[in-house]
Scaffold this active site. Structure first.
Site, PDB file in Angstrom:
ATOM      1  CE  LYS A 142      -3.847   2.014   2.595  1.00  0.00           C
ATOM      2  NZ  LYS A 142      -4.733   1.939   3.851  1.00  0.00           N
ATOM      3  CB  SER A 144      -7.530   4.004   2.840  1.00  0.00           C
ATOM      4  OG  SER A 144      -6.868   3.268   3.916  1.00  0.00           O
ATOM      5  CB  SER A 183      -8.347   0.888   5.834  1.00  0.00           C
ATOM      6  OG  SER A 183      -8.727   2.251   5.751  1.00  0.00           O
TER       7      SER A 183
END
Lengths: 503, 73
Positions: free
Chosen positions: A81, A157, A181
């Protein structure tokens, strides 16, 4: 040149690499080709580090050739990420505000551990701005799309990692979870994601969101794959003051240690399964999963988790207050450089007082005290991941999550491990998922329950229509590539109600 | 209408106190959730916890035991 069959899981890939059925270089090349073909429409990757990935793959192959086997992740293509620092790509946090040199060109400890385990890092995956806002079509970052239906949100996210895993653009990767997330995107995109206990994986080298809640966790198709990643990244690091000294387990071994036999699974009613906001298809799928675990030998108990609503609200107050404290200077001076949804979410922290923040921390302690009674009766809890399947992008509303109940926040507030596990599809063809929650640092138990379920079902192995359509042409020489098994074809139909999340 | 205006005034005041000078549109948009967020914070404040210690995030990482439990392996 023919494209080699693509293993569906890390477990399969690890076996293929060791039997010589494939090489890391071939596997990585296949992934890179798939990224080139599919990712323009999916938006999973911010940066693809092709040269570095192929060099790492060649290194892994050379290691295999000379008998050096670092871990089951050796030669396995993964993604990180874009909130987590890597030495070979900038960390942008999907923002124009973050210093372009953030991270100092070094790997975060979690990333360094993946490299030390021999894995191949394909690049950085899309996130919401600072793990807070919603994607914006006008931004110069990729706009992430749910591979099961591009008009529906992939949630956030850690959207990029979830999309990449689901669409076969990586075999696994890292996400971060402050308020859901990892679990939200895993649930929305049909893969498995583990939010670890607070402190289990070092979070230095990760752009902060909320310092008492942030976690770094694995995402992959299966719980067993998540365990393989966790085996590599868990453990103390002196650079993170919140890094736990509790010794890590051997998670892959633990995940396969006994199945569901004899485990006590608590199914929370009030606030969770009894919520009037819970979509019927979600409720049915979660209860069906509970029955599957009972068939596998688990004992089901209906329980009440006291103060769950308050814990979720305490998590939101903590999340917003700590994130605002991090961003305050930039928000006051560079307001327009933030995305609209990010800055307006963070600004809402101004509605809370210092006393509210302190009370939220007392509520978190109260919630943990209550959980001691709950976990005296059960080994894990089983809840939905979200109230609905992924909502249409047009109706996704980040701020609305602040006003509604939520199934993620209580476990961030209390620091407990929890995993999102695929358990079906809506009639509209969108993934459904349940959540397994364990005691502090009981990731092995959480993964064991998830693995026991996944050895009886194949929801986690389904491939989105967009990705399987690509396979049909690209892998013509291999008409039954492993990742096509059980491919879900989708249906026409209903529209879920809005649901989005941050952190 | 008065209540709406009061919420906007209170929201604007809180935003300014935090150092944020926003446009009128932004303030009105944010103010729509002001009452609901305050209600949530006030509901937590109504819990009688003033003598309870807040959570200690460092201590939380030091043990696999939940509060009140003896140490677990």
């Amino acid at each position: 040149m023919t494209t080699p069959a693509l293993p569906l899981t890390i477990e399969d890939a690890a076996a293929s690499l060791r039997t010589g059925a494939t090489t890391s270089t071939a596997l990585t090349r296949t992934m890179l080709d798939r990224i080139a073909r599919l990712d323009p429409a999916l938006g999973a990757y911010v940066t693809v580090t092709e040269d570095e990935a192929l060099a790492a793959a060649a290194g892994a192959d050379a290691d295999f050739a000379r008998g050096c086997d670092r871990s089951p992740l050796q030669g396995v293509p993964l993604v990180v990420k874009d909130l987590i620092a890597t030495r070979d790509a900038p960390t942008r946090a999907n923002s124009e505000v973050l210093d372009p040199g953030w991270g100092g060109g070094a790997d975060a400890p979690a990333v360094a551990r993946l490299r030390a385990a021999g894995s191949v890092l394909l690049g950085k995956s899309t996130t919401n701005e600072f793990a807070c806002g919603l994607p914006e079509r006008t931004a110069r970052f990729p706009f992430p799309r749910n591979p099961w239906n591009p008009e529906h949100t992939p949630m956030g996210s850690s959207s990029g990692t979830a999309i990449a895993v689901s669409a076969g653009l990586a075999l696994g990767g890292l996400g971060t979870d402050t308020g859901g997330s990892v679990r939200g995107p895993a649930g929305a995109n049909g893969c498995t994601g583990l939010k670890v206990s607070f402190g289990r994986v070092p979070k230095n080298g990760v752009v902060p969101c909320a310092f008492t809640l942030d976690t770094v966790g694995p995402m992959a198709r299966s719980a067993y794959d998540c365990a393989l990643i966790l085996d590599a990244i868990a453990g103390h690091d002196p650079g993170d003051p919140y890094s736990s000294p509790v010794p890590p387990d051997r998670y892959a071994e633990g995940a396969r240690d006994g199945g569901a036999e004899g485990l006590r699974v608590g199914v929370p009613t009030r606030y969770f399964l009894d919520s009037p906001l819970l979509d019927g298809e979600v409720r049915t799928a979660v209860l069906r999963a509970a029955d599957e675990l009972a068939d596998a030998g688990a004992t089901l108990t209906y329980v009440v988790v006291p103060h769950a609503q308050e814990a979720n609200d305490a998590n939101n107050i903590t999340f917003l207050s700590e994130a605002f404290a991090y961003h305050r200077t930039n928000l006051t001076g560079r307001w327009d450089e933030y995305g609209r949804t990010t800055r307006e979410l963070l600004a809402r922290a101004a509605f809370f007082t210092g006393a509210d923040y302190v009370q939220a921390q007392r509520v978190r302690a109260l919630f943990r005290r209550g959980l001691a009674d709950v976990f005296a009766k059960v080994d894990v809890l089983l809840t939905p991941v979200s109230f609905t399947a992924a909502a249409p992008i047009a109706t996704a509303d980040l701020a609305a999550a602040l006003f509604r109940p939520g199934f993620h926040g209580p476990w961030n507030a209390s620091g407990l491990p929890s995993a999102a596990v695929p358990c079906g599809f809506t009639e509209a063809g969108l993934p459904l998922s349940f959540q397994v929650v364990g005691r502090p640092f009981a990731e092995s138990t959480v993964l064991r329950v998830a693995d026991a379920y996944q050895r009886r079902t194949d929801w986690h192995l389904r491939v989105p229509p967009t990705a399987s359509a690509d396979d049909a042409s690209a892998d013509a020489a291999h008409p039954r590539a492993a990742h096509q098994r059980g491919a879900h074809r989708g249906f026409a139909g209903s529209t879920p109600t809005p649901e989005e999340g941050a952190g | 209408m008065d209540d709406t205006n009061t919420a906007v005034d209170e929201a604007e005041s809180a935003l300014r106190a935090a150092g944020l000078s926003l446009s009128e549109d932004e303030i009105v948009r944010l103010a729509t959730g002001y009452r609901a967020l305050r209600a949530k914070a006030d509901a937590l404040s109504a819990l009688e916890l003033r003598d309870d210690p807040p959570i200690d995030p460092v201590a939380m990482t030091r043990t696999a035991a939940l509060p009140g439990e003896s140490a677990r392996p």
